[in-house]
Scaffold this motif. Structure first.
Motif, PDB file in Angstrom:
ATOM      1  N   ILE A  22      -0.907  -7.123  -4.732  1.00  0.00           N
ATOM      2  CA  ILE A  22      -1.743  -7.827  -3.455  1.00  0.00           C
ATOM      3  C   ILE A  22      -1.153  -9.185  -3.544  1.00  0.00           C
ATOM      4  O   ILE A  22      -1.055  -9.254  -4.599  1.00  0.00           O
ATOM      5  CB  ILE A  22      -3.185  -7.761  -4.739  1.00  0.00           C
ATOM      6  CG1 ILE A  22      -3.596  -7.227  -4.964  1.00  0.00           C
ATOM      7  CG2 ILE A  22      -3.773  -8.853  -3.567  1.00  0.00           C
ATOM      8  CD1 ILE A  22      -5.471  -7.095  -5.423  1.00  0.00           C
ATOM      9  N   SER A  23      -0.600  -9.839  -2.334  1.00  0.00           N
ATOM     10  CA  SER A  23       0.221 -10.990  -2.023  1.00  0.00           C
ATOM     11  C   SER A  23      -1.062 -11.459  -1.210  1.00  0.00           C
ATOM     12  O   SER A  23      -1.811 -11.158  -0.754  1.00  0.00           O
ATOM     13  CB  SER A  23       1.211 -10.213  -0.908  1.00  0.00           C
ATOM     14  OG  SER A  23       2.005  -9.238  -2.155  1.00  0.00           O
ATOM     15  N   TYR A  45      -2.424  -5.502   0.815  1.00  0.00           N
ATOM     16  CA  TYR A  45      -2.168  -4.938  -0.516  1.00  0.00           C
ATOM     17  C   TYR A  45      -1.616  -3.824   0.107  1.00  0.00           C
ATOM     18  O   TYR A  45      -0.844  -3.387   0.674  1.00  0.00           O
ATOM     19  CB  TYR A  45      -3.464  -4.075  -0.573  1.00  0.00           C
ATOM     20  CG  TYR A  45      -4.185  -3.140  -2.152  1.00  0.00           C
ATOM     21  CD1 TYR A  45      -3.851  -3.233  -2.746  1.00  0.00           C
ATOM     22  CD2 TYR A  45      -4.019  -1.953  -1.421  1.00  0.00           C
ATOM     23  CE1 TYR A  45      -3.717  -2.057  -4.122  1.00  0.00           C
ATOM     24  CE2 TYR A  45      -3.774  -0.318  -1.753  1.00  0.00           C
ATOM     25  CZ  TYR A  45      -3.568  -1.047  -3.338  1.00  0.00           C
ATOM     26  OH  TYR A  45      -3.467  -0.248  -3.874  1.00  0.00           O
ATOM     27  N   SER A  46      -0.072  -3.036  -1.708  1.00  0.00           N
ATOM     28  CA  SER A  46       0.035  -2.162  -1.672  1.00  0.00           C
ATOM     29  C   SER A  46       0.359  -1.226  -2.733  1.00  0.00           C
ATOM     30  O   SER A  46       0.423  -2.245  -3.722  1.00  0.00           O
ATOM     31  CB  SER A  46       1.554  -2.856  -1.729  1.00  0.00           C
ATOM     32  OG  SER A  46       2.877  -1.585  -1.593  1.00  0.00           O
ATOM     33  N   TYR A  47       0.470   0.095  -2.148  1.00  0.00           N
ATOM     34  CA  TYR A  47       0.617   0.475  -3.342  1.00  0.00           C
ATOM     35  C   TYR A  47       1.812   1.446  -3.394  1.00  0.00           C
ATOM     36  O   TYR A  47       2.242   2.105  -2.147  1.00  0.00           O
ATOM     37  CB  TYR A  47      -0.828   1.678  -3.069  1.00  0.00           C
ATOM     38  CG  TYR A  47      -1.246   3.453  -3.461  1.00  0.00           C
ATOM     39  CD1 TYR A  47      -1.224   2.932  -5.458  1.00  0.00           C
ATOM     40  CD2 TYR A  47      -0.276   4.564  -3.313  1.00  0.00           C
ATOM     41  CE1 TYR A  47      -1.371   4.205  -5.760  1.00  0.00           C
ATOM     42  CE2 TYR A  47      -0.511   5.364  -4.605  1.00  0.00           C
ATOM     43  CZ  TYR A  47      -0.548   5.055  -6.038  1.00  0.00           C
ATOM     44  OH  TYR A  47      -0.984   6.487  -6.660  1.00  0.00           O
ATOM     45  N   ARG A  48       2.745   0.950  -4.425  1.00  0.00           N
ATOM     46  CA  ARG A  48       3.627   1.754  -4.832  1.00  0.00           C
ATOM     47  C   ARG A  48       4.265   1.378  -3.442  1.00  0.00           C
ATOM     48  O   ARG A  48       5.671   2.353  -3.591  1.00  0.00           O
ATOM     49  CB  ARG A  48       3.578   3.412  -5.080  1.00  0.00           C
ATOM     50  CG  ARG A  48       2.620   3.683  -5.707  1.00  0.00           C
ATOM     51  CD  ARG A  48       2.283   5.367  -6.428  1.00  0.00           C
ATOM     52  NE  ARG A  48       4.126   6.207  -6.450  1.00  0.00           N
ATOM     53  CZ  ARG A  48       4.061   7.839  -6.943  1.00  0.00           C
ATOM     54  NH1 ARG A  48       3.422   7.820  -6.627  1.00  0.00           N
ATOM     55  NH2 ARG A  48       4.854   7.812  -6.991  1.00  0.00           N
ATOM     56  N   ASP A  49       4.554   0.813  -2.700  1.00  0.00           N
ATOM     57  CA  ASP A  49       5.301   0.626  -1.644  1.00  0.00           C
ATOM     58  C   ASP A  49       5.511   1.572  -0.280  1.00  0.00           C
ATOM     59  O   ASP A  49       6.132   1.720  -0.098  1.00  0.00           O
ATOM     60  CB  ASP A  49       6.248   0.339  -2.306  1.00  0.00           C
ATOM     61  CG  ASP A  49       7.003  -1.630  -2.469  1.00  0.00           C
ATOM     62  OD1 ASP A  49       5.799  -2.009  -2.218  1.00  0.00           O
ATOM     63  OD2 ASP A  49       7.550  -1.244  -3.453  1.00  0.00           O
ATOM     64  N   ILE A  50       4.543   2.771  -1.159  1.00  0.00           N
ATOM     65  CA  ILE A  50       4.006   3.192   0.252  1.00  0.00           C
ATOM     66  C   ILE A  50       3.460   3.351   1.457  1.00  0.00           C
ATOM     67  O   ILE A  50       3.619   3.783   1.979  1.00  0.00           O
ATOM     68  CB  ILE A  50       3.740   4.681  -0.699  1.00  0.00           C
ATOM     69  CG1 ILE A  50       4.937   4.674  -1.814  1.00  0.00           C
ATOM     70  CG2 ILE A  50       4.004   5.939   0.704  1.00  0.00           C
ATOM     71  CD1 ILE A  50       5.217   6.745  -2.231  1.00  0.00           C
ATOM     72  N   PHE A 109      -0.863  -2.148   8.796  1.00  0.00           N
ATOM     73  CA  PHE A 109      -0.899  -1.167   7.725  1.00  0.00           C
ATOM     74  C   PHE A 109       0.594  -0.423   8.422  1.00  0.00           C
ATOM     75  O   PHE A 109       1.018  -0.619   8.829  1.00  0.00           O
ATOM     76  CB  PHE A 109      -1.830  -0.013   7.785  1.00  0.00           C
ATOM     77  CG  PHE A 109      -1.686   1.046   9.315  1.00  0.00           C
ATOM     78  CD1 PHE A 109      -1.128   2.364   9.142  1.00  0.00           C
ATOM     79  CD2 PHE A 109      -2.916   0.601  10.014  1.00  0.00           C
ATOM     80  CE1 PHE A 109      -1.080   2.579  10.119  1.00  0.00           C
ATOM     81  CE2 PHE A 109      -2.886   1.667  11.042  1.00  0.00           C
ATOM     82  CZ  PHE A 109      -2.161   2.765  10.817  1.00  0.00           C
ATOM     83  N   THR A 110       1.350   0.147   6.721  1.00  0.00           N
ATOM     84  CA  THR A 110       2.484   0.577   7.683  1.00  0.00           C
ATOM     85  C   THR A 110       2.358   1.529   6.022  1.00  0.00           C
ATOM     86  O   THR A 110       1.653   2.145   5.219  1.00  0.00           O
ATOM     87  CB  THR A 110       2.965  -0.097   6.037  1.00  0.00           C
ATOM     88  OG1 THR A 110       3.548  -1.354   6.785  1.00  0.00           O
ATOM     89  CG2 THR A 110       4.266   0.315   5.465  1.00  0.00           C
ATOM     90  N   ILE A 111       2.901   2.916   6.384  1.00  0.00           N
ATOM     91  CA  ILE A 111       3.200   3.886   5.876  1.00  0.00           C
ATOM     92  C   ILE A 111       4.811   4.203   5.484  1.00  0.00           C
ATOM     93  O   ILE A 111       5.499   4.089   6.437  1.00  0.00           O
ATOM     94  CB  ILE A 111       2.948   5.118   6.280  1.00  0.00           C
ATOM     95  CG1 ILE A 111       1.248   5.098   6.050  1.00  0.00           C
ATOM     96  CG2 ILE A 111       2.992   6.392   5.685  1.00  0.00           C
ATOM     97  CD1 ILE A 111       0.897   6.317   7.391  1.00  0.00           C
ATOM     98  N   GLU A 112       5.201   3.582   4.248  1.00  0.00           N
ATOM     99  CA  GLU A 112       6.609   4.375   4.139  1.00  0.00           C
ATOM    100  C   GLU A 112       6.926   5.286   3.373  1.00  0.00           C
ATOM    101  O   GLU A 112       6.563   4.987   2.087  1.00  0.00           O
ATOM    102  CB  GLU A 112       6.907   2.830   4.199  1.00  0.00           C
ATOM    103  CG  GLU A 112       8.717   3.090   3.895  1.00  0.00           C
ATOM    104  CD  GLU A 112       9.350   1.481   4.084  1.00  0.00           C
ATOM    105  OE1 GLU A 112      11.006   1.165   4.388  1.00  0.00           O
ATOM    106  OE2 GLU A 112       8.482   0.435   4.427  1.00  0.00           O
TER     107      GLU A 112
END
Length: 355
Positions: free
Chosen positions: A261-262, A283-288, A318-321
């Motif tokens: 969480i940033s 909020y980031s989950y595994r940078d994915i 949002f981002t999906i990586e």
């Protein structure tokens, strides 16, 4: 504690350097709308605009070319971004469609070179004259383009800096303006897990620009007679660039190995509009998978009678990586939305490749 003390010393030094610029760039709402090249104030990237551009201190990679070029120094190897923005959407159309492309490449052990191109398309506009106010004689297409060339460097484990030289072009068929601008930025990273970050960026500093071209000339009569005509060229007023100063801080909270969480905050001192305060969180989950939101506040923004911008303040994205193959190559999709009134928002979608 020693790292934080060293960080404070660095920030004091930076503050002493930029203090003269803060005096020059202090917000002046009476000058709103009087600058040139106002497209320099539009963030074309989907990831950083999702949390209102608040992450001046923590922006990483190619998108740092817009908000704080020091973040470009975190490019691991090669990064590519393509972005499309519907700026101020009206039904199925928009006031402008913004196409952006960026490329960055690590050079040597600590340097990174970057290139960013932003092009604004306003569609076809009817040509009118004093004799033909309803048009019917064709159309024209304004084209705005900004090209930025950047260099960023890792100075130590805690200090990162960089600069950008931007070429500005605003053109229609018979009138145009060109100019140059300079950006510079620095970031300081501290904390036990490098989770506390400070950043300062100075943007859009450069000489005045003016418009030239055949569209500013007309056939005039010299003397009392009507038999001697000559072409008279009008001079355009010189316009200053919308210089600004950003000062920001961000903090990361890591929950286990998978969640982060940033939070971030930035103060923006504008030379041609009101000063702004930007707050954002991610909020980031595994940078994915990453989801973010932000809010930009300026004086009078919550009251229609005192608001001087179409942007209402809230933004989200949002981002999906996803990883590609067994190496460190990733492919990501970014989206952001900025709330506006009276328009139907501004939408940005981007694709990025990290090699």
């Amino acid at each position: 504690m020693k790292q934080i003390n060293n960080g404070l010393k660095v920030l004091v030094l930076i503050a002493l350097i930029v203090l003269p610029f803060k005096t020059i760039l202090s917000g002046n709402p009476q000058r709103a709308g009087q600058s040139g090249a106002s497209e320099l104030l539009i963030n074309p990237w989907a990831r950083s605009s999702g949390w209102a551009g608040a992450d001046i201190a923590g922006v990483r990679g190619l998108e740092g070319i817009y908000s704080n070029v020091a973040g470009l120094a975190f490019t691991e190897k090669t990064e590519l971004i393509f972005s499309q923005t519907q700026w101020l959407k009206i039904g199925d159309d928009a006031v402008s469609n913004i196409s952006s492309f960026g490329f960055s490449q690590k050079v040597g052990e600590s340097g990174v070179l970057g290139l960013a191109v932003m092009s604004m398309d306003f569609g076809e506009i009817e040509i009118t004259t004093t004799e033909l106010p309803d048009g019917g004689i064709g159309t024209y297409s304004p084209r705005f383009m900004n090209i930025g060339v950047s260099y960023a460097k890792v100075f130590s484990n805690s200090i990162y800096g960089g600069f950008t030289v931007k070429m500005i072009s605003e053109q229609i068929s018979n009138v145009g303006a060109n100019g140059l601008a300079l950006d510079a930025g620095i970031q300081y990273v501290t904390g036990k897990r490098d989770n506390l970050k400070f950043g300062i960026s100075l943007k859009n500093v450069g000489p005045r620009i003016s418009f030239t071209g055949d569209g500013l000339s007309f056939r005039g009569i010299v003397g009392d007679g009507d038999d001697y005509k000559m072409t008279v060229e009008q001079r355009s007023s010189e316009l200053e660039l919308p210089a600004l100063l950003n000062i920001g801080v961000s903090y990361d909270i890591n929950i286990g190995q998978r969640n982060r969480i940033s939070g971030a905050g930035t103060f923006t001192s504008n030379s041609f509009q009101k000063d702004q305060y930007r707050l954002g969180g991610e909020y980031s989950y595994r940078d994915i998978f990453m989801v973010r939101t932000g809010y930009t506040y300026e004086e009078g923004i919550r009251t229609p009678s005192t608001r001087t911008t179409a942007l209402r303040g809230p933004s989200a994205g949002f981002t999906i990586e996803l990883p590609m193959g067994s190496g460190e190559t990733t492919f990501g999709l970014d989206y952001s939305y900025r709330h506006t009134d009276p328009f139907q928002g501004s939408h940005s979608i981007g694709a990025r490749i990290n090699l």
